[in-house]
Design an enzyme around this catalytic site. Structure first.
Site, PDB file in Angstrom:
ATOM      1  N   TYR A 162       0.579  -1.371  -0.075  1.00 42.47           N
ATOM      2  CA  TYR A 162      -0.288   0.503  -0.172  1.00 42.47           C
ATOM      3  C   TYR A 162       0.930   1.152  -0.191  1.00 42.47           C
ATOM      4  O   TYR A 162       1.093   1.380   1.637  1.00 42.47           O
ATOM      5  CB  TYR A 162      -0.719   0.349   0.822  1.00 42.47           C
ATOM      6  CG  TYR A 162      -1.748  -0.905   1.642  1.00 42.47           C
ATOM      7  CD1 TYR A 162      -2.542  -1.561   0.309  1.00 42.47           C
ATOM      8  CD2 TYR A 162      -2.155  -1.892   2.461  1.00 42.47           C
ATOM      9  CE1 TYR A 162      -3.503  -2.277   0.533  1.00 42.47           C
ATOM     10  CE2 TYR A 162      -2.422  -2.633   2.353  1.00 42.47           C
ATOM     11  CZ  TYR A 162      -3.116  -3.178   1.447  1.00 42.47           C
ATOM     12  OH  TYR A 162      -4.398  -4.064   1.657  1.00 42.47           O
ATOM     13  N   TRP A 172      -4.178   6.242   2.528  1.00 48.27           N
ATOM     14  CA  TRP A 172      -5.341   5.599   2.574  1.00 48.27           C
ATOM     15  C   TRP A 172      -6.082   7.003   3.846  1.00 48.27           C
ATOM     16  O   TRP A 172      -5.872   7.200   4.772  1.00 48.27           O
ATOM     17  CB  TRP A 172      -5.040   4.407   3.403  1.00 48.27           C
ATOM     18  CG  TRP A 172      -5.836   3.489   1.861  1.00 48.27           C
ATOM     19  CD1 TRP A 172      -6.943   2.897   1.440  1.00 48.27           C
ATOM     20  CD2 TRP A 172      -4.674   2.633   0.927  1.00 48.27           C
ATOM     21  NE1 TRP A 172      -6.697   1.446   0.521  1.00 48.27           N
ATOM     22  CE2 TRP A 172      -5.548   2.586  -0.016  1.00 48.27           C
ATOM     23  CE3 TRP A 172      -3.205   2.933   1.212  1.00 48.27           C
ATOM     24  CZ2 TRP A 172      -4.978   1.640  -0.995  1.00 48.27           C
ATOM     25  CZ3 TRP A 172      -2.565   2.508  -0.369  1.00 48.27           C
ATOM     26  CH2 TRP A 172      -3.146   1.293  -1.148  1.00 48.27           C
ATOM     27  N   ASN A 173      -7.419   6.992   3.205  1.00 48.39           N
ATOM     28  CA  ASN A 173      -8.576   7.484   4.559  1.00 48.39           C
ATOM     29  C   ASN A 173      -8.172   7.598   5.715  1.00 48.39           C
ATOM     30  O   ASN A 173      -7.817   7.980   6.339  1.00 48.39           O
ATOM     31  CB  ASN A 173      -8.916   7.755   3.576  1.00 48.39           C
ATOM     32  CG  ASN A 173     -10.835   8.962   4.341  1.00 48.39           C
ATOM     33  OD1 ASN A 173     -10.079   9.319   5.558  1.00 48.39           O
ATOM     34  ND2 ASN A 173     -11.166   9.645   3.475  1.00 48.39           N
ATOM     35  N   ASP A 183      -6.523   4.789   7.136  1.00 46.65           N
ATOM     36  CA  ASP A 183      -5.277   4.311   7.831  1.00 46.65           C
ATOM     37  C   ASP A 183      -5.015   6.117   8.661  1.00 46.65           C
ATOM     38  O   ASP A 183      -4.670   5.927   9.617  1.00 46.65           O
ATOM     39  CB  ASP A 183      -4.400   3.749   6.562  1.00 46.65           C
ATOM     40  CG  ASP A 183      -5.652   2.344   6.530  1.00 46.65           C
ATOM     41  OD1 ASP A 183      -5.536   2.153   5.868  1.00 46.65           O
ATOM     42  OD2 ASP A 183      -4.173   0.774   6.734  1.00 46.65           O
ATOM     43  N   TYR A 240       1.370  -0.684  -7.072  1.00 43.02           N
ATOM     44  CA  TYR A 240      -0.847  -0.686  -6.214  1.00 43.02           C
ATOM     45  C   TYR A 240      -1.232  -0.885  -7.954  1.00 43.02           C
ATOM     46  O   TYR A 240      -0.810   0.114  -8.500  1.00 43.02           O
ATOM     47  CB  TYR A 240      -0.465   0.079  -5.362  1.00 43.02           C
ATOM     48  CG  TYR A 240      -2.027   0.254  -4.670  1.00 43.02           C
ATOM     49  CD1 TYR A 240      -2.624  -0.751  -4.008  1.00 43.02           C
ATOM     50  CD2 TYR A 240      -3.421   0.931  -5.577  1.00 43.02           C
ATOM     51  CE1 TYR A 240      -3.672  -0.577  -3.320  1.00 43.02           C
ATOM     52  CE2 TYR A 240      -4.695   0.315  -4.702  1.00 43.02           C
ATOM     53  CZ  TYR A 240      -4.480   0.000  -4.012  1.00 43.02           C
ATOM     54  OH  TYR A 240      -6.205  -0.902  -3.454  1.00 43.02           O
ATOM     55  N   GLN A 273     -14.033   6.631   2.627  1.00 41.40           N
ATOM     56  CA  GLN A 273     -13.618   5.015   3.793  1.00 41.40           C
ATOM     57  C   GLN A 273     -14.802   5.680   4.838  1.00 41.40           C
ATOM     58  O   GLN A 273     -15.278   6.869   4.497  1.00 41.40           O
ATOM     59  CB  GLN A 273     -11.779   4.914   3.816  1.00 41.40           C
ATOM     60  CG  GLN A 273     -11.771   3.935   2.852  1.00 41.40           C
ATOM     61  CD  GLN A 273     -10.405   3.771   3.200  1.00 41.40           C
ATOM     62  OE1 GLN A 273      -9.082   4.313   3.901  1.00 41.40           O
ATOM     63  NE2 GLN A 273     -10.584   1.851   2.652  1.00 41.40           N
ATOM     64  N   ASP A 328     -12.981  -4.461   2.807  1.00 39.81           N
ATOM     65  CA  ASP A 328     -13.437  -5.527   0.921  1.00 39.81           C
ATOM     66  C   ASP A 328     -14.082  -7.242   0.897  1.00 39.81           C
ATOM     67  O   ASP A 328     -14.793  -6.518  -0.382  1.00 39.81           O
ATOM     68  CB  ASP A 328     -11.745  -5.239   0.832  1.00 39.81           C
ATOM     69  CG  ASP A 328     -10.646  -4.333   0.554  1.00 39.81           C
ATOM     70  OD1 ASP A 328     -11.634  -3.179   1.353  1.00 39.81           O
ATOM     71  OD2 ASP A 328      -9.689  -4.548   0.341  1.00 39.81           O
ATOM     72  N   ARG A 376      -5.972 -13.434   0.519  1.00 36.49           N
ATOM     73  CA  ARG A 376      -6.903 -12.370  -0.152  1.00 36.49           C
ATOM     74  C   ARG A 376      -8.106 -12.299  -0.680  1.00 36.49           C
ATOM     75  O   ARG A 376      -8.354 -13.591  -1.112  1.00 36.49           O
ATOM     76  CB  ARG A 376      -5.485 -11.448  -1.467  1.00 36.49           C
ATOM     77  CG  ARG A 376      -4.074 -10.658  -0.784  1.00 36.49           C
ATOM     78  CD  ARG A 376      -4.383  -9.971   0.085  1.00 36.49           C
ATOM     79  NE  ARG A 376      -5.199  -8.338  -0.777  1.00 36.49           N
ATOM     80  CZ  ARG A 376      -4.930  -7.404  -0.493  1.00 36.49           C
ATOM     81  NH1 ARG A 376      -4.899  -6.832   0.564  1.00 36.49           N
ATOM     82  NH2 ARG A 376      -6.013  -6.486  -1.300  1.00 36.49           N
ATOM     83  N   TRP A 393     -11.066  -9.610   5.050  1.00 37.73           N
ATOM     84  CA  TRP A 393     -12.284  -9.268   6.418  1.00 37.73           C
ATOM     85  C   TRP A 393     -13.463 -10.827   6.464  1.00 37.73           C
ATOM     86  O   TRP A 393     -13.873  -9.935   6.751  1.00 37.73           O
ATOM     87  CB  TRP A 393     -12.033  -8.083   5.595  1.00 37.73           C
ATOM     88  CG  TRP A 393     -11.847  -7.208   5.756  1.00 37.73           C
ATOM     89  CD1 TRP A 393     -10.556  -6.851   5.098  1.00 37.73           C
ATOM     90  CD2 TRP A 393     -11.575  -6.460   6.843  1.00 37.73           C
ATOM     91  NE1 TRP A 393     -10.287  -5.694   5.731  1.00 37.73           N
ATOM     92  CE2 TRP A 393     -10.739  -5.663   6.902  1.00 37.73           C
ATOM     93  CE3 TRP A 393     -11.965  -6.702   7.995  1.00 37.73           C
ATOM     94  CZ2 TRP A 393     -10.139  -4.401   6.817  1.00 37.73           C
ATOM     95  CZ3 TRP A 393     -11.754  -4.794   8.922  1.00 37.73           C
ATOM     96  CH2 TRP A 393     -10.559  -4.286   8.874  1.00 37.73           C
ATOM     97  N   GLU A 424      -0.395  -6.806   9.702  1.00 41.22           N
ATOM     98  CA  GLU A 424      -1.596  -5.942   9.224  1.00 41.22           C
ATOM     99  C   GLU A 424      -3.567  -6.688   9.678  1.00 41.22           C
ATOM    100  O   GLU A 424      -3.834  -5.905   9.990  1.00 41.22           O
ATOM    101  CB  GLU A 424      -2.186  -6.090   7.414  1.00 41.22           C
ATOM    102  CG  GLU A 424      -3.490  -5.201   7.152  1.00 41.22           C
ATOM    103  CD  GLU A 424      -3.508  -5.535   5.515  1.00 41.22           C
ATOM    104  OE1 GLU A 424      -2.604  -6.469   5.018  1.00 41.22           O
ATOM    105  OE2 GLU A 424      -4.021  -5.113   5.162  1.00 41.22           O
TER     106      GLU A 424
HETATM  107  C1  9WN Z   1      -8.446  -1.237  -1.080  1.00 35.85           C
HETATM  108  C2  9WN Z   1      -5.510   0.200   3.434  1.00 35.85           C
HETATM  109  C3  9WN Z   1      -6.344  -0.084   3.509  1.00 35.85           C
HETATM  110  C4  9WN Z   1      -7.910  -0.559   3.848  1.00 35.85           C
HETATM  111  C5  9WN Z   1      -8.997  -0.806   3.719  1.00 35.85           C
HETATM  112  C6  9WN Z   1      -8.034  -2.733   3.342  1.00 35.85           C
HETATM  113  C7  9WN Z   1      -7.399  -2.375   2.268  1.00 35.85           C
HETATM  114  C8  9WN Z   1      -7.647  -1.468   0.251  1.00 35.85           C
HETATM  115  C9  9WN Z   1      -6.763  -3.364  -0.779  1.00 35.85           C
HETATM  116  O1  9WN Z   1      -6.069  -1.789   2.317  1.00 35.85           O
HETATM  117  O2  9WN Z   1      -8.296  -1.900   1.129  1.00 35.85           O
HETATM  118  O3  9WN Z   1      -9.130  -0.053   0.071  1.00 35.85           O
HETATM  119  O4  9WN Z   1      -6.322  -2.680  -2.369  1.00 35.85           O
HETATM  120  O5  9WN Z   1      -6.837  -4.045  -0.118  1.00 35.85           O
HETATM  121  O6  9WN Z   1      -9.021  -3.266   3.672  1.00 35.85           O
HETATM  122  O7  9WN Z   1      -9.539  -1.854   5.041  1.00 35.85           O
HETATM  123  O8  9WN Z   1      -7.802   0.907   4.291  1.00 35.85           O
HETATM  124  O9  9WN Z   1      -4.486   0.146   4.331  1.00 35.85           O
END
Ligand code: 9WN
Length: 414
Positions: A31, A35-36, A38, A83, A103, A161, A194, A342, A385
């Site tokens: 990542y 992210w919002n 986060d 990504y 988010q 997700d 995943r 999830w 994570e």
């Molecule tokens: C899509 C960053 C984010 C978290 C989410 C988590 C995951 C992203 C992904 O990662 O989502 O937004 O690509 O899987 O599910 O909760 O904010 O950590």
């Protein structure tokens, strides 16, 4: 032996290593953007040792706010091929290249907590942020309500997700024309942990639809096959509305409408109570069908300021029977999968949000127990994570920002 002190040091190091100057990435590789939700959690972690940096995190997040008030779920500050889907796929034109969805809006609630920790310039930072946070709240109230509950238009918006909450809705979607694309997530982490390709096709299909409709919310409301009223969005919006009212009153802002909004959202939260299930559940707005899922988001009711004896009984049972609570999906459900993102794993970040809610509502014993268990999980298995709720084993990205922040702000303090 790992001490609380050295874990605290390690947690700070993770925040510092993932710090890109004015925003924090969730983890390296998997990542690489801001992210919002986060980021809101990162701010709370920074507030434990660098209050100015905490405000900068939130300010950078709101620098990506669209002119209509929407705050995107990802801000693509610098291109990164690691990504997918990147800015070219989303096709958005906000002030910073971004995604076109939101988010869980926890930023206002986290800003209030950062403010509480700030003995210096907090009021100045918050005064500048407040109108932006209020504008985002109003955007949600304008575009996302169904009978007062807050709807999600993409599984990624809830931050959960591949939760089974969306299975029935996703099964009805046709993604046969999604076209070729290459997933990047499975090059960083184990694909068994995943979301599946079936789910990914639908995630991308929904992005394509939003892009084709220029992210016009009225058009999406008419045309999208995915609109689900969900506990994550509803309880976090409700909690944020209460925090906006409290902060606005204290800072002398015009808070007209917020009391009404809170009533609307409370009525909406009641529409998420699934009597047969005996829990807060997700509800497909288009089909009217219940998801039939007790997820960790069901326990966010307290964060929204809603008490429930039945949810409390469930929580106590979960704390007693699940080795590493709170699982993102009920272990007794057919859809439970201890490793797959999830669909079962425990997320320290959700535990903290549940715990902060419990504390707020005066359930101190349960809040302390949850913080203690989460602290033990992190100290035994690291800043992963997420975690297998049965064995505690770590999964997904390593050296994760929000798990480190959770340790600093909450779990490591018990
Ligand atoms: C899509 C960053 C984010 C978290 C989410 C988590 C995951 C992203 C992904 O990662 O989502 O937004 O690509 O899987 O599910 O909760 O904010 O950590």
């Amino acid at each position: 032996m790992t001490t609380t002190h050295s874990l605290g040091q390690a947690a700070r190091q993770i925040l510092i290593q993932n710090d890109k100057g004015c925003y924090t990435i969730p983890t390296k590789g998997l990542y690489p953007y801001q992210w919002n939700w986060d980021s809101a959690i990162a701010a709370l972690g920074f507030a434990e040792f660098d209050i100015t940096r905490a405000w900068i995190e939130l300010e950078t997040l709101f620098s990506g706010q669209w002119s209509d008030g929407m705050v995107p779920h990802i801000l693509f500050h610098q291109p990164d091929p690691g990504y997918f889907p990147g800015p070219d796929v989303w096709g958005c034109d906000g002030p910073i290249p971004s995604s076109g969805i939101i988010q869980p809006p926890i930023a206002a609630s986290m800003a209030r907590r950062v403010w509480e920790k700030d003995t210096g310039a907090g009021a100045t930072h918050l005064t500048a942020l407040y109108p932006k946070m209020l504008a985002w709240h109003r955007w949600i109230m304008q575009w996302r309500l169904d009978r007062g509950a807050v709807c999600t238009t993409h599984p990624w918006e809830t931050g959960r997700d591949n939760a089974p909450d969306w299975d029935k809705t996703m099964a009805r979607m046709d993604a046969s024309d999604v076209g070729e694309y290459t997933r990047r997530d499975t090059t960083h982490v184990n694909s068994d942990d995943r979301p599946t390709n079936f789910d990914y096709d639908r995630y991308i299909k929904l992005v394509q639809l939003g892009r084709n409709l220029h992210w016009d919310q009225a058009a999406l409301r008419e045309q999208s096959p995915f609109r689900v009223a969900d506990p994550t969005m509803t309880f976090t919006t409700l909690g944020a509305a209460r925090d906006l009212l409290a902060m606005g009153t204290e800072l002398g802002f015009d808070t007209t409408g917020l009391t009404e909004d809170i009533k609307t959202l409370e009525a909406g939260a009641a529409t998420l109570w699934n009597t047969d299930l005996g829990a807060f559940d997700s509800r497909d707005v288009l089909s009217g069908e219940w998801a039939g899922c007790v997820s960790s988001a069901s326990y966010l009711c307290w964060l929204g300021g809603i008490d429930s004896d039945q949810m409390m009984d469930r929580l106590r049972n979960t704390l007693e029977t699940v080795p590493y609570p709170v699982p993102s999906n009920d272990p007794d459900s057919d859809t439970f999968d201890a490793r797959r993102y999830w669909r079962g794993p425990t997320w320290a970040v959700v535990n903290m949000l549940i715990g902060l809610g419990l504390e707020q509502q005066g359930h101190h014993a349960e809040a302390t127990e949850l913080a203690r268990k989460t602290g033990a999980l992190i100290s035994e298995h690291g800043f992963a994570e997420y975690f297998d709720p049965l064995s505690g084993s770590p999964a997904g990205g390593k050296s994760f920002t929000w798990t480190a922040a959770v340790w600093l702000a909450w779990a490591g303090r018990t």
